[in-house]
Design a protein around this motif. Structure first.
Motif, mmCIF file in Angstrom:
data_model
loop_
_atom_site.group_PDB
_atom_site.id
_atom_site.type_symbol
_atom_site.label_atom_id
_atom_site.label_comp_id
_atom_site.label_asym_id
_atom_site.label_seq_id
_atom_site.Cartn_x
_atom_site.Cartn_y
_atom_site.Cartn_z
ATOM 1 N N ALA A 244 -8.691 6.669 -15.029
ATOM 2 C CA ALA A 244 -7.233 6.645 -15.412
ATOM 3 C C ALA A 244 -6.889 5.721 -16.287
ATOM 4 O O ALA A 244 -6.277 6.163 -17.435
ATOM 5 C CB ALA A 244 -6.431 6.425 -14.150
ATOM 6 N N GLU A 245 -7.564 4.840 -16.522
ATOM 7 C CA GLU A 245 -7.176 3.653 -17.610
ATOM 8 C C GLU A 245 -7.659 4.124 -18.779
ATOM 9 O O GLU A 245 -7.003 3.883 -19.823
ATOM 10 C CB GLU A 245 -7.862 2.412 -17.209
ATOM 11 C CG GLU A 245 -7.595 1.196 -17.988
ATOM 12 C CD GLU A 245 -6.113 0.828 -17.932
ATOM 13 O OE1 GLU A 245 -5.440 0.223 -18.735
ATOM 14 O OE2 GLU A 245 -5.409 0.951 -16.737
ATOM 15 N N LEU B 72 -5.078 6.674 -20.056
ATOM 16 C CA LEU B 72 -3.995 6.033 -20.459
ATOM 17 C C LEU B 72 -4.002 5.291 -22.066
ATOM 18 O O LEU B 72 -2.966 5.394 -22.724
ATOM 19 C CB LEU B 72 -3.675 4.839 -19.302
ATOM 20 C CG LEU B 72 -2.405 4.107 -19.630
ATOM 21 C CD1 LEU B 72 -1.214 5.122 -19.716
ATOM 22 C CD2 LEU B 72 -2.188 3.032 -18.465
ATOM 23 N N SER C 235 -1.692 6.846 -24.862
ATOM 24 C CA SER C 235 -0.572 5.866 -25.469
ATOM 25 C C SER C 235 -0.913 5.412 -26.841
ATOM 26 O O SER C 235 0.196 4.801 -27.455
ATOM 27 C CB SER C 235 -0.519 4.715 -24.303
ATOM 28 O OG SER C 235 -0.221 5.441 -23.105
ATOM 29 N N THR D 137 -3.460 8.038 -8.111
ATOM 30 C CA THR D 137 -3.632 7.162 -9.426
ATOM 31 C C THR D 137 -3.621 7.866 -10.681
ATOM 32 O O THR D 137 -3.017 7.597 -11.598
ATOM 33 C CB THR D 137 -4.806 6.247 -9.243
ATOM 34 O OG1 THR D 137 -5.132 5.487 -8.147
ATOM 35 C CG2 THR D 137 -4.920 5.287 -10.490
ATOM 36 N N GLY D 138 -4.481 9.086 -10.672
ATOM 37 C CA GLY D 138 -4.339 9.678 -11.872
ATOM 38 C C GLY D 138 -2.772 10.254 -12.226
ATOM 39 O O GLY D 138 -2.316 10.587 -13.309
ATOM 40 N N ARG E 84 -0.125 9.117 -11.246
ATOM 41 C CA ARG E 84 0.919 7.986 -11.683
ATOM 42 C C ARG E 84 0.525 7.393 -13.194
ATOM 43 O O ARG E 84 1.468 7.272 -13.754
ATOM 44 C CB ARG E 84 0.696 6.900 -11.032
ATOM 45 C CG ARG E 84 1.421 5.444 -11.071
ATOM 46 C CD ARG E 84 2.871 5.705 -10.826
ATOM 47 N NE ARG E 84 3.682 4.732 -11.554
ATOM 48 C CZ ARG E 84 5.068 4.906 -11.668
ATOM 49 N NH1 ARG E 84 5.746 5.910 -10.932
ATOM 50 N NH2 ARG E 84 5.808 3.858 -12.393
ATOM 51 N N THR E 85 -0.709 7.696 -13.570
ATOM 52 C CA THR E 85 -1.027 7.534 -14.817
ATOM 53 C C THR E 85 -0.352 8.446 -15.957
ATOM 54 O O THR E 85 0.139 8.059 -16.807
ATOM 55 C CB THR E 85 -2.624 7.630 -14.932
ATOM 56 O OG1 THR E 85 -3.353 6.514 -14.457
ATOM 57 C CG2 THR E 85 -2.905 7.386 -16.668
ATOM 58 N N ASP F 275 2.847 7.072 -16.194
ATOM 59 C CA ASP F 275 3.235 5.971 -17.149
ATOM 60 C C ASP F 275 2.865 6.326 -18.547
ATOM 61 O O ASP F 275 3.808 5.825 -19.334
ATOM 62 C CB ASP F 275 2.068 5.071 -16.750
ATOM 63 C CG ASP F 275 2.072 4.298 -15.500
ATOM 64 O OD1 ASP F 275 3.022 4.173 -14.873
ATOM 65 O OD2 ASP F 275 1.265 3.769 -14.767
ATOM 66 N N ILE F 276 2.117 7.576 -18.852
ATOM 67 C CA ILE F 276 2.096 7.705 -20.257
ATOM 68 C C ILE F 276 3.371 8.738 -20.723
ATOM 69 O O ILE F 276 3.961 8.332 -21.798
ATOM 70 C CB ILE F 276 0.854 8.997 -20.277
ATOM 71 C CG1 ILE F 276 -0.637 8.251 -20.144
ATOM 72 C CG2 ILE F 276 0.858 9.912 -21.614
ATOM 73 C CD1 ILE F 276 -1.817 9.205 -20.049
#
Length: 552
Positions: free
Chosen positions: A448-449, A452, A456, A477-478, A480-481, A484-485
């Motif tokens: 995920a990180e 992101l 971004s 988690t993915g 949620r990523t 966030d994006i």
């Protein structure tokens, strides 16, 4: 009612013997053959564990019958095995022989509970390199454990097989080691040569007989098995007070895990090489657990399914449970009729049998297959084997699985990613302000990180289209990523459009808030074409806002 039906499904049934009218002759022949093969192994495993030859023989008889009747395989043969010897030896050394019955019963109860909880299919989660590394490690330990008997000396004080063997060799007397080494060599030569003469010759039994007669005739200075009981002992329930349970709980759990793993692996191998139908993993656990409990009541060892004896059963024509039951009855006949001759067998002869058996556990073809597969599988194999020999069997499996999981996650992360694509079709004015990102493979906690950071970091765009139709795996988690994006881009004034959320991911992305993070509900698309047209309209409006005097 459901619980009752589930338990009833684990109990013996008439269908277990459906083939018996057509196969009983072959089953009897196979049972006698396996019993002959199992006799020296049962004696050797009993001696090697520290429980004694009688305990190994009792285990093969009692556990052999119980597991055959209650187990989940039609052709599985159970009894004492090398892996169980490896883990049981330190328990007896630490707690004494009196702990044998208690730890057998406790381990059996745990395995029964695993069967009732339907945990049988867990063994399918074990990676192949872990299983092979574990097997090689056990083979090395079994071989090293026979070194003291092979040289006519006592084991070293260390609990580690490598160190103990080295300590034992250091105490060897030049005058006393020649006879036992000669017996071991004689047994090894006969066992290696017998299959080349005829594949069905019971080499181990012939080797034991010849070695015993030779030692007796030449009056060789070798240690013998000694007196054996000429009947089965009366069953006794071991003392299981709180102190005993507390002291043996860890060992019992280890033995139970090992018994479950080895039994299910053996049953799976048996089912794959025979035509007797599939096995019931949960029922197999129930049967093996009951076998260990019953064995403990009679002073025997914990039992497991034995791959080597099961294979002999299949090759000899065994098709129903009658074969495994017959094997146990053959060994029972030995208890009542032949304990005198058996008591004169040299311990060095049993050591030779186990040394050859351990060597045969390691298949060079399998080793080449594992080592020649992938670098990750090779590492998993060697790590598992090394930890098995150096530390603990169950820890080896756990660490092997952890290492395999690490490499699997790394491969999954590498197969996933985010790629910027060109807009399909003719180029329109302002398309340079539209970024199309395609999410591939898996978007989960380990990847995920990276996604992101990549999305971004985009600059000089007015609209970002995120394509999710190629995304195969998505976790919380993915998801949620992605949220966030979207939020990060929208805060920068960049409009985000999402295209192609799969039906199986829709509930998750809704729950986590991906859809709520979009500026408008119309920013969700199923096709790329409409998403691009919508993006171009946003770009046109943004251009007009930046240059109010210019006609679009």
């Amino acid at each position: 009612m459901k619980a009752l039906v589930a338990v009833r499904a684990l109990l013996p049934r008439r269908q277990d013997y459906a083939l018996l009218p057509r196969t009983w002759k072959g089953d009897l022949v196979a049972g006698v053959t396996v019993g002959i093969v199992a006799l020296p192994l049962a004696l050797a495993f009993g001696v090697s564990s520290g429980a004694g030859a009688a305990s190994g023989l009792i285990t093969a008889v009692i556990a052999g019958v119980i597991a055959a009747v209650f187990g989940g395989s039609n052709i599985q043969v159970s009894g004492p095995t090398g892996a169980m010897v490896v883990v049981l030896g330190p328990v007896i050394a630490a707690h004494g022989l009196g702990a044998l019955a208690a730890v057998s019963v406790l381990a059996g109860v745990i395995v029964v509970a695993a069967g009732l909880l339907k945990l049988g299919r867990v063994v399918t989660l074990l990676p192949w390199p872990v299983i092979e590394g574990f097997t090689v490690g056990i083979a090395v330990i079994i071989f090293l454990q026979q070194v003291p008997a092979a040289f006519g000396t006592k084991p070293g004080p260390s609990s580690n097989a490598v160190i103990s063997a080295a300590q034992a060799i250091g105490t060897v007397s030049p005058a006393s080691f020649l006879a036992p080494v000669a017996v071991v060599a004689l047994v090894a030569v006969i066992m290696i040569a017998s299959p080349r003469i005829h594949p069905r010759i019971p080499g181990s039994l012939i080797a034991i007989i010849i070695a015993t007669v030779t030692a007796q005739f030449l009056d060789l200075p070798v240690t013998r098995i000694g007196a054996l009981p000429d009947s089965l002992p009366a069953p006794m329930i071991p003392s299981l007070d709180l102190g005993t349970i507390t002291a043996l709980a860890g060992s019992a759990a280890t033995i139970a895990a090992l018994a479950a793993i080895e039994s299910l692996l053996s049953a799976r191998v048996g089912a794959s090489i025979s035509d007797t139908g599939p096995y019931d993993a949960d029922r197999e656990l129930l049967g093996q657990g009951l076998a260990s409990v019953a064995s403990g009541f009679f002073g025997g060892m914990p039992a497991t399914g034995a791959i080597a004896r099961t294979a002999v059963n299949i090759r000899s024509g065994g098709r129903t449970r009658l074969a495994a039951i017959t094997h146990a009855l053959v060994l029972l006949a030995v208890v009542y009729l032949a304990t005198g001759p058996v008591s004169r067998i040299p311990l060095a002869a049993l050591a030779g049998v186990l040394m050859v058996t351990a060597t045969r556990m390691v298949s060079l073809k399998t080793l080449r297959s594992v080592i020649g597969s992938t670098r990750a599988d090779t590492v998993v194999f060697f790590v598992t084997a090394l930890i098995t020999v150096s530390f603990d069997l169950i820890e080896a499996v756990e660490i092997g699985i952890a290492v395999a999981a690490f490499f699997a996650l790394r491969a999954l992360v590498r197969s996933s990613g985010v790629h910027r694509e060109e807009i399909p079709g003719p180029v329109h004015e302002g398309d340079e302000h539209i970024a199309v990102f395609r999410l591939d493979g898996a978007l989960f906690f380990a990847a995920a990180e990276r996604v992101l950071e990549r999305v971004s970091a985009i600059r000089n765009v007015d609209v970002v289209i995120i394509r999710m139709s190629q995304l195969q795996i998505l976790d919380a988690t993915g998801a949620r990523t992605i949220t966030d994006i979207v939020q990060a881009l929208e805060r920068r004034g960049i409009t985000v459009l999402i295209k192609g959320i799969q039906e199986r991911h829709l509930r998750l992305v809704t729950q986590v808030g991906v859809l709520d993070s979009l500026r408008h509900h119309k920013h969700l698309f199923t096709e790329l074409g409409p998403a691009v047209e919508h993006a171009r309209s946003h770009v046109a409006r943004a251009a007009s806002a930046r240059n109010p005097g210019k006609t679009p």
